[in-house]
Design a protein around this motif. Structure first.
Motif, mmCIF file in Angstrom:
data_model
loop_
_atom_site.group_PDB
_atom_site.id
_atom_site.type_symbol
_atom_site.label_atom_id
_atom_site.label_comp_id
_atom_site.label_asym_id
_atom_site.label_seq_id
_atom_site.Cartn_x
_atom_site.Cartn_y
_atom_site.Cartn_z
ATOM 1 N N THR A 32 0.873 -0.947 -0.084
ATOM 2 C CA THR A 32 0.399 0.203 -0.173
ATOM 3 C C THR A 32 0.853 0.977 0.012
ATOM 4 N N ASN A 35 2.288 1.293 -3.209
ATOM 5 C CA ASN A 35 1.314 2.207 -4.859
ATOM 6 C C ASN A 35 0.991 3.456 -4.686
ATOM 7 N N ILE A 36 1.139 3.759 -2.874
ATOM 8 C CA ILE A 36 0.785 5.609 -2.998
ATOM 9 C C ILE A 36 2.310 6.839 -3.595
ATOM 10 N N ARG A 38 4.069 5.515 -5.917
ATOM 11 C CA ARG A 38 3.534 5.422 -7.667
ATOM 12 C C ARG A 38 2.412 6.098 -8.205
ATOM 13 N N GLU A 39 1.632 6.055 -7.285
ATOM 14 C CA GLU A 39 -0.012 6.594 -7.600
ATOM 15 C C GLU A 39 0.624 8.711 -7.907
ATOM 16 N N GLU A 40 1.159 9.130 -6.455
ATOM 17 C CA GLU A 40 1.513 10.379 -6.320
ATOM 18 C C GLU A 40 1.670 10.823 -7.231
ATOM 19 N N ALA A 42 2.113 9.585 -10.127
ATOM 20 C CA ALA A 42 1.277 9.657 -11.871
ATOM 21 C C ALA A 42 0.585 10.419 -11.474
ATOM 22 N N HIS A 43 0.558 11.374 -10.646
ATOM 23 C CA HIS A 43 -0.560 12.385 -11.154
ATOM 24 C C HIS A 43 0.148 13.502 -10.278
ATOM 25 N N ASN A 48 7.578 9.486 -12.902
ATOM 26 C CA ASN A 48 7.112 8.309 -12.202
ATOM 27 C C ASN A 48 8.237 6.729 -11.828
ATOM 28 N N SER A 52 6.774 -1.267 -11.999
ATOM 29 C CA SER A 52 5.778 -1.802 -12.211
ATOM 30 C C SER A 52 6.636 -2.631 -10.551
#
Length: 268
Positions: A32, A35-36, A38-40, A42-43, A48, A52
């Protein structure tokens, strides 16, 4: 350690199933967090570093085989000491510097504790294997209270992951007894992958530098990238020629030895 009886093995498997839940929960906690991040990226950010993420839990049978081989018990304490990769996460990134950036971001989190770090990027294994291995603990909040769970995190580049995956398949096919010539070829391939990684890092830094220095860089982005790709292709071709030369030298060595043996026999 005395080999356990069948009924003891059943009890061990039941106990291990319970503990394996804890390892899965710990793995999910770290997943988690990654992935947080990674998503941060990305946005929020322009770039990034995480390409994977994958994860796995060792099978109970493989863990039982390992603890019997090491002569330890299946208690949580012994498992944490002798089998520290029950829960594993692999993070793949683009560039070598990303490996250490991801490590720093993960270890900066207050509830992540570093237990051990093995840097096979700066110091690859003798067979050419490269990766950064982290053993961390993370608290898992159970009905009985919090419990620190150990998780292994491997961070590597795409090139490192590609080489390691193929090397594993080859060793599996040969049951670990790879011919000497093939072993040497694998090492050469690892050397080329390492050179490629650092060349890619250099090209990225040059592109970033050009973008900062050249006010027209945004409109020249495609041109800059094409130039970088052309240079990379030339580098790959040169590396391939160098590898072929080294491989030919390796293959020729037995012939020279045979010739020497023949000369000695003729001299007799």
């Amino acid at each position: 350690m005395v080999n356990p009886q069948p009924q003891d093995l059943q009890a061990m498997r039941r106990e291990m199933s319970r503990m394996f839940m804890h390892f899965k929960f710990g793995m999910d906690e770290v997943l988690t967090k990654i992935n947080i991040l990674r998503e941060e990226f990305a946005h929020v950010h322009d770039y990034n570093p995480i390409e994977s993420v994958s994860s796995r839990i060792k099978s109970p049978d493989s863990v039982l085989e390992k603890i019997q081989r090491k002569g330890c018990s299946y208690s949580h304490e012994d498992l944490s000491t002798h089998v520290r990769d029950i829960a594993g996460i692999r993070v793949t990134c683009s560039f070598v510097k990303d490996i250490y950036r991801i490590r720093d971001l993960l270890l900066a989190q207050r509830d992540i504790t570093l237990v051990d770090e093995r840097d096979y990027v700066s110091n690859p294994k003798s067979n050419g294997y490269s990766s950064l291995h982290l053993i961390v603990t993370v608290p898992v909040f159970l009905s009985t209270g919090p419990k620190d769970v150990m998780v292994e995190v491997q961070i590597r580049t795409i090139a490192m992951d590609f080489w390691a995956s193929l090397e594993h398949k080859i060793y599996y096919k040969y049951h670990g007894k790879v011919p000497m010539q093939l072993d040497a070829e694998l090492k050469l391939a690892a050397d080329i992958a390492t050179r490629l990684d650092y060349k890619m890092q250099e090209l990225k830094e040059q592109v970033d530098s050009l973008a900062l220095e050249d006010p027209e860089a945004p409109s020249r982005k495609d041109e800059i990238q094409r130039e970088a790709i052309d240079r990379l292709l030339r580098f790959a071709l040169e590396s391939g020629k160098d590898s072929a030369s080294k491989s030919a030298d390796y293959e020729a060595e037995p012939s020279r030895s045979q010739a020497l043996a023949q000369d000695q026999q003729n001299a007799r």
